[in-house]
Scaffold this active site. Structure first.
Site, PDB file in Angstrom:
ATOM      1  N   ASP A   1      49.107  38.985 118.243  1.00  0.00           N
ATOM      2  CA  ASP A   1      47.867  38.503 117.971  1.00  0.00           C
ATOM      3  C   ASP A   1      46.977  38.113 119.212  1.00  0.00           C
ATOM      4  O   ASP A   1      47.588  37.362 119.830  1.00  0.00           O
ATOM      5  CB  ASP A   1      47.597  37.424 116.753  1.00  0.00           C
ATOM      6  CG  ASP A   1      46.759  37.324 115.733  1.00  0.00           C
ATOM      7  OD1 ASP A   1      45.697  37.838 116.170  1.00  0.00           O
ATOM      8  OD2 ASP A   1      46.999  37.503 114.563  1.00  0.00           O
TER       9      ASP A   1
ATOM     10  N   HIS B   1      36.844  36.615 119.755  1.00  0.00           N
ATOM     11  CA  HIS B   1      36.815  38.023 119.927  1.00  0.00           C
ATOM     12  C   HIS B   1      35.791  38.779 118.821  1.00  0.00           C
ATOM     13  O   HIS B   1      35.224  38.150 118.085  1.00  0.00           O
ATOM     14  CB  HIS B   1      38.344  38.758 119.751  1.00  0.00           C
ATOM     15  CG  HIS B   1      38.939  38.159 118.582  1.00  0.00           C
ATOM     16  ND1 HIS B   1      38.679  38.610 117.476  1.00  0.00           N
ATOM     17  CD2 HIS B   1      39.739  36.869 118.465  1.00  0.00           C
ATOM     18  CE1 HIS B   1      39.694  38.025 116.662  1.00  0.00           C
ATOM     19  NE2 HIS B   1      39.826  36.986 116.818  1.00  0.00           N
TER      20      HIS B   1
ATOM     21  N   THR C   1      41.051  40.449 113.227  1.00  0.00           N
ATOM     22  CA  THR C   1      42.427  40.333 112.890  1.00  0.00           C
ATOM     23  C   THR C   1      42.896  41.286 111.814  1.00  0.00           C
ATOM     24  O   THR C   1      43.673  42.251 111.654  1.00  0.00           O
ATOM     25  CB  THR C   1      42.738  38.817 112.419  1.00  0.00           C
ATOM     26  OG1 THR C   1      42.766  38.165 113.688  1.00  0.00           O
ATOM     27  CG2 THR C   1      44.150  38.846 112.169  1.00  0.00           C
TER      28      THR C   1
ATOM     29  N   ARG D   1      47.050  37.359 105.845  1.00  0.00           N
ATOM     30  CA  ARG D   1      46.498  38.557 106.179  1.00  0.00           C
ATOM     31  C   ARG D   1      47.448  39.588 106.885  1.00  0.00           C
ATOM     32  O   ARG D   1      47.373  40.490 106.776  1.00  0.00           O
ATOM     33  CB  ARG D   1      44.908  38.660 106.582  1.00  0.00           C
ATOM     34  CG  ARG D   1      44.761  37.808 107.864  1.00  0.00           C
ATOM     35  CD  ARG D   1      43.325  37.787 108.108  1.00  0.00           C
ATOM     36  NE  ARG D   1      42.932  37.039 109.367  1.00  0.00           N
ATOM     37  CZ  ARG D   1      42.876  35.620 109.598  1.00  0.00           C
ATOM     38  NH1 ARG D   1      42.959  34.842 108.269  1.00  0.00           N
ATOM     39  NH2 ARG D   1      42.657  34.940 110.725  1.00  0.00           N
TER      40      ARG D   1
END
Length: 545
Positions: A41, A486, A82, A166
């Site tokens: 990640d 981001h 993400t 998720r």
């Protein structure tokens, strides 16, 4: 007559025996025993090399020295978040098609806000909290993990693992045997009734070890002497965030005291990645992955790199230390796979769901343009729209760099929707830090250069996105002045690592530009199975030919 019948019977029997011999002699499609997808990640591509001289031989260096690195892998959609990234990697598609347009969104038809894996039908398993009320039903396309299931008539086993719901659910797909994520409230890995009614015994045994408490029983200190972290800024940079109770963002971080008050703090330490990979080993043994008669698939998301990055920013000692520790964890994990599955018998790829911008404060310190948008943007926009159209709060949402409107009021009062969007675009383009704004329904007429225009189109799902998009100037982002975030098109957010290693992977590297959406088609080609049903990517043949 009896002799003729006997002869015919003998012929039939002989033919059947020959057919059996031919069938049994057929060689099955060659495939690896296990495929492992590792998504780190918030890992920017440059992290492969920024800390390269400090990585050990068995982790990132092993992947680069034995595997194949696609050096110019890019996200080709917006936003770079993400859930969107994980969905794109495993579907080989884009948000416009697979439907995961953000970590959450507002339904443009009903006005209802949705979390990406929220499912009101399902219940939690392994906890009394609501964190397990999840499923992959909001994902509109199949995944490469789904397609492997179909290709083997559902004999393959598929499991997803992450600290984040998720990031375990979406990669594992719709037909997974299980997806597991961490519940901070009981420091245990949990799941959903979508997959099962009770946790497997191996999961219960793992949770009973109480590893989170053990890991948080000691302060977070640097792996090496702090003065050797020469790739990072000073330990107490003013743009870094702090844990609750801390007076400065400095080592050592008193994790026993911090964890006692905030059970979620484990996520923002390297221990979160260690815990994830330990659980991955338990899942391999619990499901006997890699020992099946067909290929199994394990998806792993190392999420702590994201939590640490958000709090401290890419140039912090905390981020450097997190990657050095992850490197050691990966080396240990690969050695485990060598012993458990067999070196050369498993296929692994490592990539990221997105990157991260440099902290605004860091950029300004070195006189590089950067900034944060006006926090009163929506208030100002609605004042302009009310003055022109007479209705209050016509701009309802500002999510995922999209502006959504009150379509019910616009319809009921018969307002000019195109005019509302045009005035919105004009207003936004005058704001500091906004480079472009566009009515996505009229994107072709917008003076936005490529590849940004295509990235907008790839990310736009009219049912889940507001119809006006905002593109900030380079170095600008919606977020805090502490740490980073981001979401934008710029290389710091969209240039990702992509390294394949193991079964049938050539050693080498290429600077050819490839897309995040090419990962699933590449795996499909190597396994000789169908691409996911929404795939728009193409196989990267240099990896295996």
């Amino acid at each position: 007559m009896r002799k003729i019948c006997h002869s015919l019977s003998a012929l039939v029997l002989t033919g059947a025996m020959l057919q059996t011999v031919v069938v049994s002699a057929q060689k099955p499609v060659e495939r690896p025993k296990l495929v492992i997808g590792i998504v780190v990640d918030q890992m920017r591509w440059d992290y492969l090399y920024r800390y390269y001289d400090r990585y050990e031989a068995g982790g990132f260096r092993r992947m680069l020295s034995e595997g194949f690195s696609c050096e110019n892998t890019f996200i080709t959609h917006l936003p770079s978040f993400t859930a969107v990234g994980h969905s794109t990697i495993y579907t080989g598609s884009v948000p416009a098609i697979h439907g995961i347009t953000g970590n959450d969104w507002t339904d443009q038809v009903s006005g209802r806000h949705w979390y990406c894996t929220e499912d009101t039908v399902e219940q939690s398993v392994g906890t009394t909290s609501d964190v397990g009320r999840m499923s992959p039903r909001n994902l509109l396309a199949s995944t490469i993990t789904d397609e492997l299931k179909i290709a083997t008539n559902f004999r393959s086993k598929v499991v997803g693992i992450s600290l984040k719901d998720r990031a375990s659910i979406l990669p594992a797909g719709h037909a997974a045997d299980g997806a597991f994520w961490l519940d901070d409230s009981n420091a245990s890995f949990v799941t959903s009734t979508y997959y099962m009614r009770d946790l497997p015994e191996w999961t219960k045994a793992f949770n009973a070890r109480q590893l989170p408490a053990q890991m948080m029983s000691k302060p977070w200190e640097t792996l090496y002497p702090i003065n050797t972290y020469i790739q990072s800024t000073a330990d107490t940079a003013k743009w870094e965030g702090t844990f609750s109770g801390e007076t400065a963002p400095a080592f050592p971080h008193n994790m026993p005291a911090i964890y006692q008050k905030d059970k979620g703090s484990l996520r923002t330490t390297p221990s979160g990645n260690t815990l994830t990979l330990e659980f991955a080993k338990a899942a391999i043994e619990g499901y006997n992955l890699g020992s099946n008669t067909v290929t199994d698939f394990l998806t792993i998301n190392c999420a702590s790199t994201d939590y640490v990055g958000h709090k401290y920013g890419p140039n912090s000692i905390e981020v450097e230390d997190t990657y050095l520790r992850l490197d050691k964890d990966l080396a240990t994990f690969f050695r485990y796979l060598d012993q458990r599955v067999g070196k050369g018998k498993y296929l692994v790829f490592l990539s990221a769901d997105h990157g991260a911008a440099n902290s605004v404060g860091f950029m300004k310190e070195y006189k590089i343009p950067a900034g944060l948008p006006d926090s009163k943007m929506m208030t100002g926009l609605n004042a302009v729209l009310k003055d022109r159209f007479g209705a209050d709060k016509l701009a309802l949402t500002s999510e995922n760099y999209h502006i959504g409107f009150d379509l019910k009021t616009i319809s009921a009062q018969k307002l000019d929707y195109d005019a509302i969007k045009k005035i919105t675009v004009q207003y936004l383009q005058k704001l500091p830090g906004v480079q472009f704004a566009a009515d996505v329904d009229n994107l072709g007429n917008s003076p936005i250069p490529e590849p940004i225009k295509t990235m907008i189109a790839n990310g736009y799902n009219s049912k889940r996105c507001g119809s006006v998009v905002i593109i900030p100037e380079p170095g600008w982002y919606s977020g805090s002045d502490k740490g980073t975030t981001h979401g934008n098109w710029n290389p710091y957010d969209t240039h990702l690592p992509l390294v394949f290693m193991g079964w049938h992977v050539k050693h080498g590297a290429s600077n050819d530009v490839v897309s995040m959406a090419d990962i699933a088609p590449t795996i499909a080609a190597m396994l000789h199975i169908q691409m996911p049903n929404g795939a728009v990517g193409k196989p990267v043949q240099a990896v295996y030919k």
